[in-house]
Design an enzyme around this catalytic site. Structure first.
Site, mmCIF file in Angstrom:
data_model
loop_
_atom_site.group_PDB
_atom_site.id
_atom_site.type_symbol
_atom_site.label_atom_id
_atom_site.label_comp_id
_atom_site.label_asym_id
_atom_site.label_seq_id
_atom_site.Cartn_x
_atom_site.Cartn_y
_atom_site.Cartn_z
ATOM 1 N N ASP A 221 -10.657 -7.678 8.707
ATOM 2 C CA ASP A 221 -9.702 -8.278 7.775
ATOM 3 C C ASP A 221 -10.402 -8.257 6.417
ATOM 4 O O ASP A 221 -11.432 -8.901 6.238
ATOM 5 C CB ASP A 221 -9.383 -9.711 8.210
ATOM 6 C CG ASP A 221 -8.388 -10.392 7.272
ATOM 7 O OD1 ASP A 221 -8.380 -10.063 6.063
ATOM 8 O OD2 ASP A 221 -7.618 -11.243 7.749
ATOM 9 N N ILE B 150 7.709 6.111 1.794
ATOM 10 C CA ILE B 150 7.656 6.547 3.195
ATOM 11 C C ILE B 150 8.014 5.345 4.065
ATOM 12 O O ILE B 150 7.539 4.230 3.795
ATOM 13 C CB ILE B 150 6.242 7.058 3.568
ATOM 14 C CG1 ILE B 150 5.824 8.207 2.647
ATOM 15 C CG2 ILE B 150 6.196 7.495 5.032
ATOM 16 C CD1 ILE B 150 4.405 8.730 2.898
ATOM 17 N N ALA C 238 4.985 -1.471 6.317
ATOM 18 C CA ALA C 238 4.988 -2.209 5.040
ATOM 19 C C ALA C 238 6.296 -1.974 4.291
ATOM 20 O O ALA C 238 6.847 -2.897 3.698
ATOM 21 C CB ALA C 238 3.804 -1.790 4.174
ATOM 22 N N TYR D 55 9.164 -4.289 -6.890
ATOM 23 C CA TYR D 55 7.762 -4.006 -6.504
ATOM 24 C C TYR D 55 6.829 -5.043 -7.150
ATOM 25 O O TYR D 55 5.790 -5.391 -6.601
ATOM 26 C CB TYR D 55 7.393 -2.575 -6.899
ATOM 27 C CG TYR D 55 6.176 -2.032 -6.160
ATOM 28 C CD1 TYR D 55 6.136 -1.976 -4.773
ATOM 29 C CD2 TYR D 55 5.075 -1.567 -6.872
ATOM 30 C CE1 TYR D 55 5.028 -1.469 -4.109
ATOM 31 C CE2 TYR D 55 3.962 -1.052 -6.213
ATOM 32 C CZ TYR D 55 3.941 -1.012 -4.836
ATOM 33 O OH TYR D 55 2.846 -0.508 -4.182
ATOM 34 N N LYS E 148 -1.368 -2.342 -8.137
ATOM 35 C CA LYS E 148 -1.660 -0.901 -8.060
ATOM 36 C C LYS E 148 -2.219 -0.378 -9.386
ATOM 37 O O LYS E 148 -3.062 0.537 -9.387
ATOM 38 C CB LYS E 148 -0.416 -0.112 -7.654
ATOM 39 C CG LYS E 148 0.056 -0.347 -6.219
ATOM 40 C CD LYS E 148 -0.991 -0.027 -5.161
ATOM 41 C CE LYS E 148 -0.375 0.031 -3.754
ATOM 42 N NZ LYS E 148 -1.421 0.166 -2.711
#
Ligand code: NAD
Ligand code: 0WE
Length: 262
Positions: A64, A191, A195, A155, A162
């Protein structure tokens, strides 16, 4: 041709057979790399172990990335098992679900910290932990998304994370450059992974992406895996600090076609 033969790669972020990390693992395996996997928690262990077994991977260890101890522990186990490694792939991102809808300004302090910790800091923490056992000629790779550069509705904090991840790639590339270790990112188009399936409206976003993108085709985990082979092999020997798009050309568009133009 086995362009990764003789190289050892650790892959972080396999959840199931739809994971981008699994596409990368399969491509690395096909190109002759020796592999090790990490998983986050017992639920993931049950999914990752059979996948590992299917391609003969025996190094499967918990990590983790929110825990310094677990990062240190997997680095020690990797050293004991492999001595040195050549490649580390980070395919991990997380934000609380409620932060991925509505206004970005509603992001909570804790939600901001969590997204930055799991999605950004963890890549730097792994780079530090594995630095002593990274072989010259090696490569670090992470996964990003275009929402870092331009607004992708909902997002939100992940886009900010990111952006920071892509900046981390450049700073890490600078740090590791003298050791002949390269650091790059792949910016993948949408994709349908675990997630992504937790995101409301993802399906229609995915459909719209395929319609407007220059190549008119969706991006697969195999596509990302093949580019990962290139970025982690000697074929890209002088490429570092870069974000490579695997997005059917979406990022070159400035103005989208009207929805009714076909
Ligand atoms: P996925 O759900 O298959 O993978 C995400 C992984 O993150 C899982 O394996 C999960 O266990 C891991 N993870 C979450 N919290 C963790 C923690 N605390 N410690 C360790 N691992 C943890 O989804 P994916 O789409 O394959 O995501 C992989 C990467 O690709 C992410 O960085 C994501 O942002 C990025 N990405 C995804 C897409 C997409 O459309 N699916 C597009 C571009 C980039
Ligand atoms: O980076 C990602 C996935 C990010 C993600 C997704 C979830 C869903 C479930 C991070 N954390 C969580 N937490 C959860 O609880 N992508 C690039 C895929 C993605 O996610 C989006 C997208 C796209 C594309 C979220 C909103 C809008 C578009």
């Amino acid at each position: 041709m086995e362009i990764l033969s003789g190289k050892t790669a650790l892959i972080f972020g396999i959840a199931n057979k739809r994971s981008i990390a699994w596409g990368i693992a399969q491509a690395f395996h096909e190109h002759g790399a020796q592999l090790g996997f990490s998983y986050a928690g017992e639920v993931m262990e049950k999914r990752v172990k059979p996948l590992a077994e299917s391609i003969g991977v025996t190094f499967v260890e918990p990590c983790d990335v929110s825990s310094d101890e677990e990062i240190a522990s997997i680095a020690t186990k990797a050293k004991d098992t492999f001595g040195e490694i050549d490649i580390l792939v980070h395919a991990i991102g997380f934000a609380n679900k409620e932060e991925l809808q509505g206004e970005y300004y509603n992001t909570s302090r804790d939600g901001f910290h969590l997204a930055m910790d799991i999605s950004v800091y963890s890549f730097t923490a792994l780079a530090k932990a594995f630095q002593p056992i990274l072989r010259p000629g090696g490569a670090l790779l992470t996964l990003t998304y275009y929402g870092s550069e331009k607004v992708a509705p909902n997002y939100n904090v992940m886009g900010v994370a990111k952006a920071a991840l892509e900046a981390s790639v450049r700073y890490l590339a600078y740090d590791f450059g003298p050791s002949n270790i390269r650091v790059n990112a792949i910016s993948a188009g949408p994709i349908r992974t675990l997630a992504a399936s937790g995101v409301s409206g993802f399906k229609s976003m995915h459909r719209q992406f395929t319609q407007v993108t220059p190549m008119k085709v969706e991006v697969t985990i195999e596509d990302v895996g093949n580019t990962a082979v290139y970025l982690c092999s000697n074929l890209s020997a002088k490429t570092t600090g870069q974000t490579t798009f695997v997005d059917s050309g979406y990022n070159i568009l400035g103005v989208l076609e009207p929805a009714d133009c076909d």
